[in-house]
Write a protein that holds these residues in place. Sequence first.
Motif, PDB file in Angstrom:
ATOM      1  N   GLN A 110      24.587  44.215  16.662  1.00  5.26           N
ATOM      2  CA  GLN A 110      24.675  43.773  18.049  1.00  5.26           C
ATOM      3  C   GLN A 110      24.802  42.257  18.088  1.00  5.26           C
ATOM      4  N   LEU A 111      25.498  41.763  19.100  1.00  5.20           N
ATOM      5  CA  LEU A 111      25.603  40.326  19.307  1.00  5.20           C
ATOM      6  C   LEU A 111      25.879  40.054  20.773  1.00  5.20           C
ATOM      7  N   THR A 112      25.651  38.827  21.200  1.00  2.10           N
ATOM      8  CA  THR A 112      25.936  38.452  22.578  1.00  2.10           C
ATOM      9  C   THR A 112      27.401  38.049  22.713  1.00  2.10           C
ATOM     10  N   LYS A 131      32.207  34.893  20.580  1.00 11.58           N
ATOM     11  CA  LYS A 131      33.232  33.846  20.651  1.00 11.58           C
ATOM     12  C   LYS A 131      33.164  32.908  19.446  1.00 11.58           C
ATOM     13  N   LYS A 132      31.951  32.728  18.896  1.00 10.93           N
ATOM     14  CA  LYS A 132      31.784  31.840  17.744  1.00 10.93           C
ATOM     15  C   LYS A 132      32.285  32.480  16.444  1.00 10.93           C
ATOM     16  N   LEU A 133      32.339  33.804  16.418  1.00 14.90           N
ATOM     17  CA  LEU A 133      32.616  34.520  15.177  1.00 14.90           C
ATOM     18  C   LEU A 133      33.954  34.120  14.560  1.00 14.90           C
ATOM     19  N   ALA A 134      34.983  33.965  15.382  1.00 14.47           N
ATOM     20  CA  ALA A 134      36.330  33.705  14.863  1.00 14.47           C
ATOM     21  C   ALA A 134      36.410  32.418  14.051  1.00 14.47           C
ATOM     22  N   SER A 135      35.500  31.476  14.308  1.00 11.14           N
ATOM     23  CA  SER A 135      35.529  30.205  13.586  1.00 11.14           C
ATOM     24  C   SER A 135      34.647  30.207  12.344  1.00 11.14           C
TER      25      SER A 135
END
Length: 493
Positions: A10-12, A17-21
């Motif tokens: 799970q994540l917010t 949005k931060k994951l891609a970077s």
Amino acid sequence: MSIEIELKLQLTAKTAKKLASHPLLAGIKPQKQHLLNTYFDTPKLDLQAKRIAVRFRKKGWQWLLTVKSAEPASGGLAMRSEWEAQATPGVFDFSHVDADDLRQFLEQSTGDLEPIFTTDFRRQIWNVPFGESLIELAVDRGNIESRGNSTPICEIELELLSGKVDDIFGLTRKLQEQLDLHPAIASKAERGYNLYNKVPPSPFKAKAATINGQMTPVEAFRSIALGCLEHFQRNENGLLAGGEAEFIHQARVALRRLRSAIKLFAPVLPPEFVTTYGQTWQTLASALGDARNWDVFLEETLPPIQAAFPDNRDIKRLRNEARQRAKSARRSIIRLLAVSEYPRLLVEFTSAIYALTDTLPMPLKEFATERIASHARRARKLAARHATLSPEERHRMRISFKKLRYTLEFFAPLLPSKRLPSYLAALSQLQDELGLINDHVTAEALINDVLAKRPIGPIHGWISGRHELLVKELPEALEIWLTTGQLKIRRNS
């Protein structure tokens, strides 16, 4: 048929949005998909009862018919059997299912199948090389809908495309270093059924052990430990919501069972595993124990005291202070579950369980026989001299009976099914009586803590009287258990 091995996190939305970077995804171009899924079942939910999921998926212009088994997940990791083939919407052709019994069941159910819920989400996919493996990292964001109600989807699925299961955990640990990711236990299908059934969160009790005589001791431990972890995780949301006392009770039982299992199987486990994970859960277990003590005091011990002393001025103060202590104990649990180390512990522990190997192979039946006999001897030795036990020794006897009960429940599939219920019933009665005795000892300590500077002689006298009465009733329960004899492992188990 393929075996789907995936870990769900799970994540917010902010974390998504931060994951891609993240550096691990640098240079990997993600695929983007819109997935619309409709899950089917009979009006009586026969598929859910057998832990089977059937869905039609629209993937671009393509339609797929998927059948999945639904083995429970622990620590976020699930291993499921999956059958998938191209299909025409509404046409249930299960010829691609190569498990005969399952295919026949599905074909017999086809005429009754109807849509139950839908999942509609957008997926970004990165195929990530990690260690010796290739892992599909998918981020799903959307909604589950059923009967006019919806619940959001925001999760990561890490699926092993090739390589080793341990690399999934390794990748997760790397991601957790920078991102707030929490192992999730409920699949989209499970959440969809809960939405369809309008099932409110409810305390989850331990499930029966799923071991057999063909397993090695380490394999049996893995199954039992993952079951204990699932037991705890399924009560997690209730703990975070500050819900009813039973969530705390079940979570506490889950950790007690888990720690008992580690001690029980210690002879066949690596010493460093036993040392590390035998203590790792102690802080959380202590917080749950503190909260449980106050709940028992408020719900079970205090009401008869209040009835016995309706005009005692200290009772109201005692009740109000106990409520504040119970709330504080709940907040302590929530704080412990909120720290970043907790989701990392779930991943580390699950990884360590899967990494265990049989360094000291021996037949499970032989191992179980020895461990049951050892716990039974210890309990019987204390029970035989119950009349001379000190309060501290009586407490140790209560713990030894609890450990014996957990041991019998863990090895239940190997034990005689006709005799086990009566044996456990006698053991449960004994535990209940010892538990009441312990509750009164705990109550006296709690009252001393709250009203340390006030004279409370009458209340202490009442508690002592109840305590003595319960101690006098104990020999009968002990005698019933002592006459139940011994349980022996079945030869054909």
